[in-house]
Scaffold this motif. Structure first.
Motif, PDB file in Angstrom:
ATOM      1  N   VAL A  67       0.839  -1.200   0.000  1.00 48.22           N
ATOM      2  CA  VAL A  67       0.000   0.000   0.000  1.00 48.22           C
ATOM      3  C   VAL A  67       0.877   1.253   0.000  1.00 48.22           C
ATOM      4  CG1 VAL A  67      -1.713   1.273   1.324  1.00 48.22           C
ATOM      5  CG2 VAL A  67      -1.917  -1.195   1.097  1.00 48.22           C
ATOM      6  N   SER A  68       1.939   1.251   0.834  1.00 54.19           N
ATOM      7  CA  SER A  68       2.832   2.412   0.882  1.00 54.19           C
ATOM      8  C   SER A  68       3.574   2.574  -0.445  1.00 54.19           C
ATOM      9  CB  SER A  68       3.875   2.257   1.992  1.00 54.19           C
ATOM     10  OG  SER A  68       3.284   1.821   3.177  1.00 54.19           O
TER      11      SER A  68
ATOM     12  N   PHE B  81       2.688   1.593  -3.397  1.00 54.33           N
ATOM     13  CA  PHE B  81       1.750   2.062  -4.424  1.00 54.33           C
ATOM     14  C   PHE B  81       1.526   3.573  -4.287  1.00 54.33           C
ATOM     15  CE2 PHE B  81      -2.774   3.025  -5.363  1.00 54.33           C
ATOM     16  CZ  PHE B  81      -2.725   2.868  -6.734  1.00 54.33           C
ATOM     17  N   ALA B  82       1.283   4.034  -3.059  1.00 54.43           N
ATOM     18  CA  ALA B  82       1.052   5.470  -2.840  1.00 54.43           C
ATOM     19  C   ALA B  82       2.264   6.283  -3.284  1.00 54.43           C
ATOM     20  CB  ALA B  82       0.746   5.730  -1.363  1.00 54.43           C
ATOM     21  N   LEU B  83       3.473   5.793  -2.955  1.00 55.12           N
ATOM     22  CA  LEU B  83       4.689   6.545  -3.277  1.00 55.12           C
ATOM     23  C   LEU B  83       4.989   6.513  -4.775  1.00 55.12           C
ATOM     24  CD1 LEU B  83       6.832   5.323  -0.270  1.00 55.12           C
ATOM     25  CD2 LEU B  83       6.144   7.687  -0.694  1.00 55.12           C
TER      26      LEU B  83
ATOM     27  N   LYS C 120       2.626   6.026  -7.365  1.00 54.34           N
ATOM     28  CA  LYS C 120       1.581   6.422  -8.296  1.00 54.34           C
ATOM     29  C   LYS C 120       0.884   7.736  -7.980  1.00 54.34           C
ATOM     30  CE  LYS C 120       2.243   3.264 -11.167  1.00 54.34           C
ATOM     31  NZ  LYS C 120       2.595   3.592 -12.543  1.00 54.34           N
ATOM     32  N   TYR C 121       1.277   8.434  -6.941  1.00 54.55           N
ATOM     33  CA  TYR C 121       0.674   9.729  -6.633  1.00 54.55           C
ATOM     34  C   TYR C 121       1.773  10.763  -6.515  1.00 54.55           C
ATOM     35  CZ  TYR C 121      -3.542   7.132  -5.403  1.00 54.55           C
ATOM     36  OH  TYR C 121      -4.642   6.314  -5.444  1.00 54.55           O
ATOM     37  N   ALA C 122       1.472  11.975  -7.010  1.00 55.74           N
ATOM     38  CA  ALA C 122       2.372  13.102  -6.763  1.00 55.74           C
ATOM     39  C   ALA C 122       1.711  13.937  -5.678  1.00 55.74           C
ATOM     40  CB  ALA C 122       2.551  13.918  -8.033  1.00 55.74           C
ATOM     41  N   PHE C 123       2.359  14.093  -4.553  1.00 56.32           N
ATOM     42  CA  PHE C 123       1.737  14.871  -3.479  1.00 56.32           C
ATOM     43  C   PHE C 123       2.820  15.547  -2.661  1.00 56.32           C
ATOM     44  CE2 PHE C 123       2.885  11.707  -0.292  1.00 56.32           C
ATOM     45  CZ  PHE C 123       2.963  10.548  -1.049  1.00 56.32           C
ATOM     46  N   PRO C 124       2.475  16.673  -2.031  1.00 53.95           N
ATOM     47  CA  PRO C 124       3.470  17.384  -1.232  1.00 53.95           C
ATOM     48  C   PRO C 124       3.988  16.472  -0.119  1.00 53.95           C
ATOM     49  CG  PRO C 124       1.466  18.688  -1.474  1.00 53.95           C
ATOM     50  CD  PRO C 124       1.166  17.345  -2.032  1.00 53.95           C
ATOM     51  N   GLY C 125       5.303  16.437   0.056  1.00 53.60           N
ATOM     52  CA  GLY C 125       5.897  15.646   1.127  1.00 53.60           C
ATOM     53  C   GLY C 125       6.249  14.229   0.707  1.00 53.60           C
TER      54      GLY C 125
ATOM     55  N   ILE D  66       8.670  11.874   2.996  1.00 59.96           N
ATOM     56  CA  ILE D  66       8.156  10.661   3.641  1.00 59.96           C
ATOM     57  C   ILE D  66       8.969   9.445   3.188  1.00 59.96           C
ATOM     58  CG2 ILE D  66       6.172   9.091   3.782  1.00 59.96           C
ATOM     59  CD1 ILE D  66       4.359  11.567   3.619  1.00 59.96           C
TER      60      ILE D  66
ATOM     61  N   GLU E  15      -6.151   5.743 -14.654  1.00 61.73           N
ATOM     62  CA  GLU E  15      -6.893   6.848 -15.275  1.00 61.73           C
ATOM     63  C   GLU E  15      -8.273   6.370 -15.724  1.00 61.73           C
ATOM     64  OE1 GLU E  15      -7.120  10.212 -15.482  1.00 61.73           O
ATOM     65  OE2 GLU E  15      -5.420   9.652 -14.211  1.00 61.73           O
TER      66      GLU E  15
ATOM     67  N   GLU F  91     -10.386   5.944  -5.000  1.00 63.07           N
ATOM     68  CA  GLU F  91      -8.959   5.592  -4.934  1.00 63.07           C
ATOM     69  C   GLU F  91      -8.767   4.270  -4.193  1.00 63.07           C
ATOM     70  OE1 GLU F  91      -6.631   7.400  -6.605  1.00 63.07           O
ATOM     71  OE2 GLU F  91      -8.353   8.553  -7.304  1.00 63.07           O
TER      72      GLU F  91
ATOM     73  N   LEU G  92      -7.003   0.861  -5.656  1.00 60.36           N
ATOM     74  CA  LEU G  92      -5.932   0.158  -4.953  1.00 60.36           C
ATOM     75  C   LEU G  92      -6.276  -1.324  -4.834  1.00 60.36           C
ATOM     76  CD1 LEU G  92      -3.376   0.080  -3.043  1.00 60.36           C
ATOM     77  CD2 LEU G  92      -4.985   0.483  -1.187  1.00 60.36           C
TER      78      LEU G  92
ATOM     79  N   ARG H 153      -6.493  18.449 -10.879  1.00 59.56           N
ATOM     80  CA  ARG H 153      -5.589  17.332 -11.130  1.00 59.56           C
ATOM     81  C   ARG H 153      -4.145  17.812 -11.125  1.00 59.56           C
ATOM     82  NH1 ARG H 153      -7.725  12.544 -13.318  1.00 59.56           N
ATOM     83  NH2 ARG H 153      -9.974  12.669 -13.323  1.00 59.56           N
ATOM     84  N   THR H 154      -3.273  16.988 -10.617  1.00 63.02           N
ATOM     85  CA  THR H 154      -1.855  17.335 -10.669  1.00 63.02           C
ATOM     86  C   THR H 154      -1.323  16.890 -12.018  1.00 63.02           C
ATOM     87  OG1 THR H 154      -1.262  15.215  -9.747  1.00 63.02           O
ATOM     88  CG2 THR H 154      -1.566  17.007  -8.189  1.00 63.02           C
TER      89      THR H 154
ATOM     90  N   GLY I 235       0.831  14.722 -12.623  1.00 62.12           N
ATOM     91  CA  GLY I 235       1.014  13.271 -12.683  1.00 62.12           C
ATOM     92  C   GLY I 235      -0.243  12.557 -13.130  1.00 62.12           C
TER      93      GLY I 235
ATOM     94  N   ALA J 190      -2.947  11.970 -11.267  1.00 59.38           N
ATOM     95  CA  ALA J 190      -3.782  11.572 -10.139  1.00 59.38           C
ATOM     96  C   ALA J 190      -4.481  12.793  -9.563  1.00 59.38           C
ATOM     97  CB  ALA J 190      -2.930  10.912  -9.072  1.00 59.38           C
TER      98      ALA J 190
ATOM     99  N   ALA K 185      -5.935  10.521  -0.541  1.00 59.32           N
ATOM    100  CA  ALA K 185      -5.704   9.075  -0.661  1.00 59.32           C
ATOM    101  C   ALA K 185      -4.265   8.655  -0.358  1.00 59.32           C
ATOM    102  CB  ALA K 185      -6.128   8.585  -2.039  1.00 59.32           C
ATOM    103  N   PRO K 186      -3.231   9.293  -0.987  1.00 58.61           N
ATOM    104  CA  PRO K 186      -1.871   8.808  -0.713  1.00 58.61           C
ATOM    105  C   PRO K 186      -1.508   8.915   0.769  1.00 58.61           C
ATOM    106  CG  PRO K 186      -1.830  10.841  -1.979  1.00 58.61           C
ATOM    107  CD  PRO K 186      -3.230  10.346  -2.012  1.00 58.61           C
ATOM    108  N   TYR K 187      -1.968   9.968   1.430  1.00 60.80           N
ATOM    109  CA  TYR K 187      -1.648  10.105   2.861  1.00 60.80           C
ATOM    110  C   TYR K 187      -2.329   9.002   3.662  1.00 60.80           C
ATOM    111  CZ  TYR K 187      -0.047  14.705   1.421  1.00 60.80           C
ATOM    112  OH  TYR K 187       0.604  15.719   0.791  1.00 60.80           O
TER     113      TYR K 187
ATOM    114  N   PHE L  39      -3.112   6.044   2.510  1.00 59.12           N
ATOM    115  CA  PHE L  39      -2.418   4.787   2.238  1.00 59.12           C
ATOM    116  C   PHE L  39      -1.098   4.696   3.015  1.00 59.12           C
ATOM    117  CE2 PHE L  39      -4.425   4.740  -2.283  1.00 59.12           C
ATOM    118  CZ  PHE L  39      -5.624   4.298  -1.741  1.00 59.12           C
ATOM    119  N   LEU L  40      -0.491   5.852   3.264  1.00 62.23           N
ATOM    120  CA  LEU L  40       0.813   5.833   3.948  1.00 62.23           C
ATOM    121  C   LEU L  40       0.675   5.848   5.468  1.00 62.23           C
ATOM    122  CD1 LEU L  40       2.823   8.167   1.577  1.00 62.23           C
ATOM    123  CD2 LEU L  40       3.470   5.846   2.207  1.00 62.23           C
TER     124      LEU L  40
ATOM    125  N   ALA M 262       2.171   2.829   7.579  1.00 60.39           N
ATOM    126  CA  ALA M 262       3.637   2.823   7.623  1.00 60.39           C
ATOM    127  C   ALA M 262       4.152   3.938   8.538  1.00 60.39           C
ATOM    128  CB  ALA M 262       4.209   2.975   6.214  1.00 60.39           C
TER     129      ALA M 262
END
Lengths: 278, 296
Positions: A90-91, A93-95, A97-102, A106, A169, A178, A182, B3-4, B6, B8, B13-15, B17-18, B21
């Motif tokens: 899960v981690s 996949f998130a790292l 396939k997503y672009a996000f701040p931080g 992380i 997509e 989402e 997953l 949308r960004t 990338g 997505a 969601a990504p937070y 999922f993380l 961990a």
């Protein structure tokens, strides 16, 4: 010219290495078959006649505690590796396939965990668990081994190669959440990589000695490694116990060797290829 | 919908999922490290006769414990033993792993599949069981090799290194071999056309391409070797030449659980962590400098 020339020296070196690696394993296989008297009298490579008697004696040792250790190892390694694989997948996949701040922060902090020696962790983990009254429980061995930074790294590499962006997509256009993407799109594609991560984690937890050795006091909760160590510590000076220890050592490595031989194609250290080649 | 680039959508969601961990990281990595630092800077002081509640208090002592750990002669003796043992293990284990990986990758070898499985097999044997098996093979009454006392004070380091080499070569070989298989075969064709021998190709083409993998396995091996605990602890029942503080980590264990001095144990753990970080980064620096120096 022959189709495929064979170098005697390279083949010889490789086979020598193979013999060296098989030596202790074949020794324990033969020695476990020897009755107590035969261990010191028969030649090293001569099989004995006492295997069944040895196994019977081991079954009887402290009301079958050996099989309890075996079961505990299966619980720790199986449960721990399963949870570890899910968290890593899960981690990863998130790292991937997503672009996000931080994201990089992380990832780097999680991966930095690889460099932390387990010694800095095991003793304070024990102290913290005992403050909560949870040392000497199954949780104390299971929980600290779920997070495995290198598995997260592998899962990230694997997810980027195995999960096409276009598929995600398409799912989003169809209105899938989402979480659903997953569970229904990414996870099924990541299964081969997850099997590899599971296997490596299973072996790492199965083979771990330090953490359960520190955490546990009750021998009913010991995994095989700690159990066999206590058997050895009790029996090293009593040659009459050697048969028990040797037979226990043999039985303890059979499950892993079986797992290892049956899952050949998943034992890979590089997941960047995406798909596994058989 | 926002949308960004990338593709997505911007979402939590990504937070989400993380979160598992990150929670596990905080609970089982960050908090224990913080607690170790906390303990390393403190010590109990006994007031009065040391009887009754409240006579023992935890007080802040700054770097006293760390200074004591650095100056501890017993610990230094442990470092020296582990340094000798570690150098031996690293050179022999990684040397053999590289040799076997190159042999497996060469076209001139028979029995490659059998050998690969056999050499990787010890990976499936826990360190405790490996030490136990070799321990019995070392016992004078059981050893098939006569004339050598494997457990004597002069030989025990080599005997212990052998257990680690036996257990670790296969895994490192697999890492290097996997990396070798990933190199496109066409890289070797040009060298072969020029008449280079298989040996020359291994030395001039394959090894240079393996350098990143060799560095990775070396760093992981350094970290593992500094923390050696299982092998000496398991071989101890076989031999009285291995002390209870043979390796630095064994001293941490003794301080924490036998003598009950958690503060010293915490300080020593930090020293071990510092040494392994310095050695791994030092090694990375040296090889990086070397690599840049060589390229053009």
């Amino acid at each position: 010219m022959s189709r495929r020339p064979v170098g005697a020296l390279p083949t010889g070196l490789l086979v020598l290495g193979a013999i060296y690696c098989l030596l202790p394993v074949s020794w324990v296989l033969i020695s476990a078959s020897k009755a107590p008297g035969e261990l010191f009298t028969l030649g090293t490579l001569t099989p004995g006649t006492g295997l069944l008697e040895n196994v019977r004696e081991l079954n009887a040792y402290r009301h079958g505690v050996f099989w309890r250790w075996m079961l505990n190892s299966v619980v720790y390694a199986g449960g721990g590796a399963l949870l570890s694989t899910l968290v890593s997948a899960v981690s990863g996949f998130a790292l991937a396939k997503y672009a996000f701040p931080g994201r990089n922060l992380i990832f780097n902090v999680l991966i930095g965990g690889i460099l932390v020696p387990s010694v800095v962790l095991a003793v304070p983990q024990y102290l913290l668990f005992s403050k909560l009254g949870m040392a000497d429980t199954y949780w104390a061995v299971l929980l600290p081994q779920i997070l495995h930074p290198y598995s997260i790294y592998l899962a990230r590499v694997y997810a980027s190669a195995a999960v096409p962006d276009s598929l995600l997509e398409a799912g989003r256009i169809d209105g899938a959440s989402e979480g659903r993407l997953l569970a229904r799109v990414a996870m099924p594609l990541m299964v081969p990589g997850m099997v590899t991560i599971f296997l490596f984690q299973f072996v790492a937890i199965w083979n771990n000695f330090l953490l359960p050795f520190i955490m546990l006091g009750d021998d009913g909760k010991f995994p095989l490694t700690v159990g066999l160590y206590t058997l050895l510590a009790a029996g090293a000076n009593q040659p009459s116990l050697y048969n028990l220890i040797i037979t226990g050592a043999l039985l303890s490595i059979i499950p892993l060797i079986a797992l290892f031989l049956t899952m050949q194609r998943y034992w890979r250290t590089d997941l960047s290829g995406g798909a596994l080649k058989g | 919908m926002a949308r960004t680039r990338g593709g997505a959508p911007r979402s939590s969601a990504p937070y989400l999922f993380l979160t598992p961990a990150i929670v596990l990281f905080l609970l089982f990595l960050a908090v224990p490290i913080g607690y170790t630092v906390h303990l390393a800077l403190r010590r109990t002081r006994v007031s009065g006769l040391g009887l009754g509640k409240g006579s023992r208090r935890e007080v802040f002592v700054g770097l006293d414990n760390l200074r004591a750990a650095v100056a501890d002669g017993e610990l230094w003796a442990g470092w020296l033993r582990v340094l000798g043992y570690g150098a031996l293990v690293l050179v022999v284990m990684l040397g053999l792993a590289l040799l076997f990986a190159l042999l497996l990758d060469s076209a001139y070898v028979r029995l490659a599949r059998f050998s690969r499985i056999a050499i990787f097999l010890p990976y499936a044997v826990p360190g405790v069981v490996a030490s136990l098996l070799w321990g019995f093979l070392y016992l004078p009454s059981l050893t098939p090799i006569g004339g050598i006392d494997f457990l004597s004070a002069s030989a025990v380091t080599y005997s212990m290194a052998n257990v680690a080499v036996w257990g670790g070569t296969g895994f490192n070989m697999l890492v290097l071999y996997t990396n070798l298989r990933a190199i496109p075969r066409s890289y070797y064709e040009a060298a072969r056309m020029d008449g280079a021998s298989e040996l020359a190709i291994a030395l001039r083409v394959k090894i240079p391409m393996l350098v990143p993998a060799i560095i990775l396995t070396t760093v992981f091996s350094i970290i593992a070797t500094i923390q050696v605990f299982t092998e000496p602890t398991t071989l101890r029942p076989f031999s009285n030449t291995i002390s209870s503080t043979w390796s630095p980590l064994m001293k941490v264990y003794r301080d924490a659980f036998v003598t009950g001095d958690l503060y010293s144990a915490a300080a020593t753990s930090l020293v071990i962590a510092a040494v392994s970080l310095v050695l791994s980064f030092g090694f990375l620096r040296v090889v990086r400098g070397r690599a840049f120096g060589e390229s053009r």
